[in-house]
Design an enzyme around this catalytic site. Sequence first.
Site, PDB file in Angstrom:
ATOM      1  CG  ASP A  56      -0.327  -0.150   2.521  1.00 20.61           C
ATOM      2  OD1 ASP A  56      -0.099   0.863   3.204  1.00 20.61           O
ATOM      3  OD2 ASP A  56      -0.034  -1.302   2.909  1.00 20.61           O
ATOM      4  CD  GLU A 143      -3.578   4.360  10.140  1.00 25.25           C
ATOM      5  OE1 GLU A 143      -2.556   4.668  10.794  1.00 25.25           O
ATOM      6  OE2 GLU A 143      -3.595   4.335   8.891  1.00 25.25           O
TER       7      GLU A 143
END
Length: 273
Positions: A56, A143
Amino acid sequence: MTLHLLLSACRRLAFSGLLVCGSIAVAAATGTDNNNPKAASASNSSNSAAVVRGIDVSRWQKEVDWDMVSQSGVSFSFIKATEGDYKQDPFFARNWEETKRHGIKRGAYHFYKPEIPVARQVELFTSTVTIEPGDLPPVLDLEVMDRELTPEQLRKDVRTWLEAVTAHYGVRPIIYTGQNYYRRYLKGYFPDYHFWIARYSDVKPDIHHTDSWMFWQFTDRGSIAGINSAVDINFFAGDFEQLNLLCVPEFMAHNRYDRESPLSQLKHLQPLP
Protein backbone atom coordinates in the site's frame (compact mmCIF):
# COMPACT_ATOMS: atom_id res chain seq x y z
CA MET A 1 13.53 -5.39 4.02
CA THR A 2 15.63 -7.23 1.50
CA LEU A 3 14.47 -10.13 -0.63
CA HIS A 4 16.28 -12.44 1.77
CA LEU A 5 14.31 -11.06 4.69
CA LEU A 6 11.03 -11.38 2.81
CA LEU A 7 11.72 -15.01 2.04
CA SER A 8 12.63 -15.53 5.68
CA ALA A 9 9.37 -13.87 6.71
CA CYS A 10 7.40 -16.17 4.42
CA ARG A 11 9.05 -19.18 6.02
CA ARG A 12 8.09 -17.90 9.47
CA LEU A 13 4.53 -17.31 8.27
CA ALA A 14 4.34 -20.90 7.10
CA PHE A 15 4.75 -22.01 10.69
CA SER A 16 2.26 -19.47 11.98
CA GLY A 17 -0.49 -20.95 9.86
CA LEU A 18 -1.08 -18.46 7.03
CA LEU A 19 0.91 -20.17 4.29
CA VAL A 20 0.11 -23.84 3.72
CA CYS A 21 0.86 -26.38 1.04
CA GLY A 22 -1.83 -26.39 -1.61
CA SER A 23 -4.50 -23.73 -1.96
CA ILE A 24 -5.34 -21.43 0.97
CA ALA A 25 -9.03 -21.34 1.77
CA VAL A 26 -10.40 -17.94 2.68
CA ALA A 27 -12.62 -19.60 5.26
CA ALA A 28 -9.64 -21.07 7.06
CA ALA A 29 -7.87 -17.76 7.29
CA THR A 30 -10.91 -15.77 8.37
CA GLY A 31 -12.30 -18.15 10.91
CA THR A 32 -15.52 -18.73 8.96
CA ASP A 33 -17.21 -22.10 8.76
CA ASN A 34 -15.07 -24.60 6.85
CA ASN A 35 -18.22 -26.54 5.99
CA ASN A 36 -19.52 -23.63 3.93
CA PRO A 37 -19.99 -25.02 0.37
CA LYS A 38 -18.98 -21.71 -1.22
CA ALA A 39 -15.78 -21.54 0.82
CA ALA A 40 -14.99 -25.17 0.03
CA SER A 41 -15.55 -24.54 -3.66
CA ALA A 42 -13.24 -21.54 -3.59
CA SER A 43 -10.61 -23.56 -1.75
CA ASN A 44 -10.69 -26.37 -4.29
CA SER A 45 -10.50 -24.04 -7.26
CA SER A 46 -6.71 -23.90 -7.09
CA ASN A 47 -4.35 -26.84 -6.85
CA SER A 48 -1.09 -24.99 -6.37
CA ALA A 49 0.47 -23.15 -3.46
CA ALA A 50 0.52 -19.38 -3.84
CA VAL A 51 1.53 -16.45 -1.70
CA VAL A 52 -0.42 -13.41 -2.87
CA ARG A 53 1.60 -10.40 -1.80
CA GLY A 54 0.78 -6.73 -2.14
CA ILE A 55 1.72 -3.24 -0.96
CA ASP A 56 0.00 0.00 0.00
CA VAL A 57 1.31 3.40 -0.99
CA SER A 58 0.74 7.10 -0.42
CA ARG A 59 2.67 10.32 -0.81
CA TRP A 60 5.32 8.93 1.53
CA GLN A 61 6.53 6.63 -1.26
CA LYS A 62 6.59 9.58 -3.68
CA GLU A 63 6.95 8.66 -7.37
CA VAL A 64 6.82 4.87 -7.69
CA ASP A 65 8.34 3.01 -10.64
CA TRP A 66 5.38 0.71 -11.23
CA ASP A 67 7.11 -1.14 -14.04
CA MET A 68 9.75 -2.36 -11.61
CA VAL A 69 7.13 -3.04 -8.92
CA SER A 70 5.14 -5.20 -11.34
CA GLN A 71 8.22 -7.38 -11.85
CA SER A 72 8.77 -7.83 -8.11
CA GLY A 73 6.01 -10.32 -7.34
CA VAL A 74 3.48 -7.69 -6.26
CA SER A 75 -0.09 -8.76 -7.11
CA PHE A 76 -2.08 -5.88 -5.64
CA SER A 77 -1.73 -2.39 -4.23
CA PHE A 78 -3.93 -0.24 -2.05
CA ILE A 79 -3.49 3.45 -2.84
CA LYS A 80 -4.27 6.37 -0.58
CA ALA A 81 -6.83 8.65 -2.21
CA THR A 82 -8.17 11.02 0.43
CA GLU A 83 -8.02 12.09 4.07
CA GLY A 84 -10.73 13.75 6.12
CA ASP A 85 -12.74 16.22 4.04
CA TYR A 86 -9.97 18.33 2.56
CA LYS A 87 -6.90 16.36 1.54
CA GLN A 88 -6.29 14.42 -1.67
CA ASP A 89 -3.07 12.46 -1.90
CA PRO A 90 -0.92 14.25 -4.51
CA PHE A 91 0.25 10.94 -6.01
CA PHE A 92 -3.14 9.23 -6.12
CA ALA A 93 -4.05 9.93 -9.76
CA ARG A 94 -0.67 8.75 -11.04
CA ASN A 95 -0.59 5.65 -8.82
CA TRP A 96 -4.18 4.79 -9.73
CA GLU A 97 -3.49 4.84 -13.47
CA GLU A 98 -0.06 3.22 -13.32
CA THR A 99 -1.15 0.22 -11.28
CA LYS A 100 -3.85 -0.58 -13.82
CA ARG A 101 -1.47 -0.04 -16.74
CA HIS A 102 0.98 -2.54 -15.28
CA GLY A 103 -1.61 -5.18 -14.44
CA ILE A 104 -1.54 -4.79 -10.66
CA LYS A 105 -4.84 -5.14 -8.82
CA ARG A 106 -5.67 -1.76 -7.31
CA GLY A 107 -7.80 -0.47 -4.45
CA ALA A 108 -8.29 3.06 -3.09
CA TYR A 109 -8.47 4.02 0.56
CA HIS A 110 -9.70 6.92 2.63
CA PHE A 111 -7.97 7.96 5.88
CA TYR A 112 -10.80 8.62 8.30
CA LYS A 113 -10.81 11.62 10.68
CA PRO A 114 -13.39 11.05 13.45
CA GLU A 115 -13.72 14.75 14.27
CA ILE A 116 -14.89 15.66 10.74
CA PRO A 117 -18.54 15.23 9.63
CA VAL A 118 -19.03 11.92 7.86
CA ALA A 119 -20.97 13.30 4.89
CA ARG A 120 -18.07 15.56 3.89
CA GLN A 121 -15.65 12.64 4.06
CA VAL A 122 -17.91 10.51 1.90
CA GLU A 123 -18.22 13.31 -0.65
CA LEU A 124 -14.47 13.81 -0.92
CA PHE A 125 -13.75 10.13 -1.45
CA THR A 126 -16.55 9.41 -3.91
CA SER A 127 -15.81 12.54 -5.94
CA THR A 128 -12.14 11.55 -6.15
CA VAL A 129 -12.27 7.82 -6.84
CA THR A 130 -13.89 6.11 -9.79
CA ILE A 131 -13.92 2.34 -9.41
CA GLU A 132 -13.80 0.13 -12.48
CA PRO A 133 -14.42 -3.59 -13.05
CA GLY A 134 -11.55 -5.63 -11.66
CA ASP A 135 -10.66 -3.12 -8.96
CA LEU A 136 -10.56 -4.08 -5.30
CA PRO A 137 -13.34 -2.71 -3.06
CA PRO A 138 -12.80 0.72 -1.48
CA VAL A 139 -11.16 0.81 1.93
CA LEU A 140 -11.83 2.84 5.07
CA ASP A 141 -8.61 3.41 7.02
CA LEU A 142 -9.31 3.64 10.77
CA GLU A 143 -6.32 4.59 12.90
CA VAL A 144 -7.13 7.64 15.03
CA MET A 145 -9.70 8.46 17.70
CA ASP A 146 -11.18 11.79 18.86
CA ARG A 147 -11.26 12.34 22.63
CA GLU A 148 -14.62 14.08 22.30
CA LEU A 149 -16.17 11.01 20.68
CA THR A 150 -17.49 7.92 22.43
CA PRO A 151 -16.74 4.50 20.92
CA GLU A 152 -20.46 4.14 20.24
CA GLN A 153 -20.56 7.37 18.24
CA LEU A 154 -17.41 6.40 16.36
CA ARG A 155 -18.98 3.11 15.30
CA LYS A 156 -22.20 4.86 14.30
CA ASP A 157 -20.29 7.33 12.11
CA VAL A 158 -18.12 4.60 10.63
CA ARG A 159 -21.21 2.62 9.69
CA THR A 160 -22.66 5.73 8.03
CA TRP A 161 -19.52 6.07 5.89
CA LEU A 162 -19.52 2.39 4.99
CA GLU A 163 -23.18 2.35 4.02
CA ALA A 164 -22.95 5.57 1.98
CA VAL A 165 -19.94 4.29 0.06
CA THR A 166 -21.63 0.93 -0.47
CA ALA A 167 -24.65 2.70 -1.93
CA HIS A 168 -22.43 4.80 -4.19
CA TYR A 169 -20.25 2.04 -5.65
CA GLY A 170 -22.51 -0.98 -5.21
CA VAL A 171 -19.88 -2.94 -3.27
CA ARG A 172 -19.09 -3.14 0.44
CA PRO A 173 -15.85 -1.49 1.53
CA ILE A 174 -13.04 -3.19 3.44
CA ILE A 175 -12.08 -1.87 6.89
CA TYR A 176 -8.37 -1.28 7.51
CA THR A 177 -7.14 -0.95 11.07
CA GLY A 178 -4.42 -1.99 13.48
CA GLN A 179 -4.78 -4.99 15.77
CA ASN A 180 -5.06 -2.84 18.92
CA TYR A 181 -7.54 -0.36 17.40
CA TYR A 182 -9.63 -3.30 16.22
CA ARG A 183 -9.73 -4.83 19.71
CA ARG A 184 -10.60 -1.54 21.37
CA TYR A 185 -13.29 -0.14 19.06
CA LEU A 186 -14.37 -2.53 16.29
CA LYS A 187 -14.20 -6.13 17.46
CA GLY A 188 -17.46 -7.94 16.74
CA TYR A 189 -19.36 -4.84 15.57
CA PHE A 190 -18.95 -5.13 11.78
CA PRO A 191 -19.51 -8.78 10.82
CA ASP A 192 -20.76 -7.85 7.34
CA TYR A 193 -17.43 -6.29 6.33
CA HIS A 194 -14.03 -7.81 5.64
CA PHE A 195 -11.06 -6.52 7.59
CA TRP A 196 -7.52 -5.65 6.58
CA ILE A 197 -5.47 -5.86 9.79
CA ALA A 198 -2.06 -4.35 10.51
CA ARG A 199 -0.16 -6.63 12.87
CA TYR A 200 3.62 -6.53 12.70
CA SER A 201 4.21 -9.99 14.08
CA ASP A 202 4.73 -13.60 13.02
CA VAL A 203 1.26 -14.24 14.46
CA LYS A 204 -1.68 -13.71 12.14
CA PRO A 205 -4.47 -11.24 13.05
CA ASP A 206 -6.63 -12.14 16.03
CA ILE A 207 -10.29 -11.45 15.32
CA HIS A 208 -13.75 -12.03 16.77
CA HIS A 209 -15.44 -15.24 15.63
CA THR A 210 -18.09 -13.24 13.74
CA ASP A 211 -15.51 -11.18 11.82
CA SER A 212 -13.28 -12.04 8.88
CA TRP A 213 -9.97 -10.65 7.68
CA MET A 214 -8.88 -10.72 4.06
CA PHE A 215 -5.56 -8.84 4.21
CA TRP A 216 -2.72 -8.82 6.73
CA GLN A 217 -0.28 -5.89 6.79
CA PHE A 218 2.75 -7.82 7.95
CA THR A 219 5.36 -5.04 8.08
CA ASP A 220 5.78 -1.32 7.44
CA ARG A 221 9.48 -1.68 6.62
CA GLY A 222 9.36 -3.61 3.36
CA SER A 223 11.71 -3.06 0.45
CA ILE A 224 10.42 -3.36 -3.11
CA ALA A 225 12.27 -2.62 -6.35
CA GLY A 226 10.93 0.62 -7.82
CA ILE A 227 10.19 2.25 -4.44
CA ASN A 228 12.94 4.32 -2.85
CA SER A 229 11.59 4.16 0.70
CA ALA A 230 10.15 1.68 3.17
CA VAL A 231 6.75 0.34 2.17
CA ASP A 232 4.01 -1.70 3.83
CA ILE A 233 3.87 -5.36 2.80
CA ASN A 234 0.53 -7.18 2.84
CA PHE A 235 -0.58 -10.76 2.38
CA PHE A 236 -3.97 -11.83 1.06
CA ALA A 237 -5.75 -14.70 2.81
CA GLY A 238 -6.22 -16.77 -0.32
CA ASP A 239 -4.87 -17.46 -3.78
CA PHE A 240 -4.93 -15.20 -6.83
CA GLU A 241 -8.22 -16.61 -8.11
CA GLN A 242 -9.86 -15.78 -4.79
CA LEU A 243 -8.39 -12.28 -5.01
CA ASN A 244 -10.09 -11.91 -8.40
CA LEU A 245 -13.39 -12.99 -6.88
CA LEU A 246 -13.07 -10.25 -4.27
CA CYS A 247 -12.71 -7.58 -6.96
CA VAL A 248 -15.58 -5.48 -8.30
CA PRO A 249 -17.52 -7.36 -11.00
CA GLU A 250 -18.39 -5.81 -14.34
CA PHE A 251 -22.02 -4.98 -13.61
CA MET A 252 -21.34 -3.32 -10.22
CA ALA A 253 -18.58 -0.88 -11.12
CA HIS A 254 -19.86 2.65 -11.67
CA ASN A 255 -19.10 6.22 -10.70
CA ARG A 256 -21.09 8.94 -8.98
CA TYR A 257 -22.94 9.93 -12.16
CA ASP A 258 -24.70 6.57 -12.24
CA ARG A 259 -26.58 7.25 -9.00
CA GLU A 260 -29.36 8.95 -10.97
CA SER A 261 -29.78 5.92 -13.22
CA PRO A 262 -29.95 2.55 -11.41
CA LEU A 263 -31.02 0.83 -14.63
CA SER A 264 -27.62 1.62 -16.12
CA GLN A 265 -26.24 -1.23 -14.03
CA LEU A 266 -28.35 -3.74 -15.97
CA LYS A 267 -26.75 -2.93 -19.31
CA HIS A 268 -23.82 -5.17 -18.41
CA LEU A 269 -26.11 -8.12 -17.84
CA GLN A 270 -28.16 -7.90 -21.02
CA PRO A 271 -27.77 -5.64 -24.08
CA LEU A 272 -30.50 -3.08 -24.53
CA PRO A 273 -32.70 -3.47 -27.64
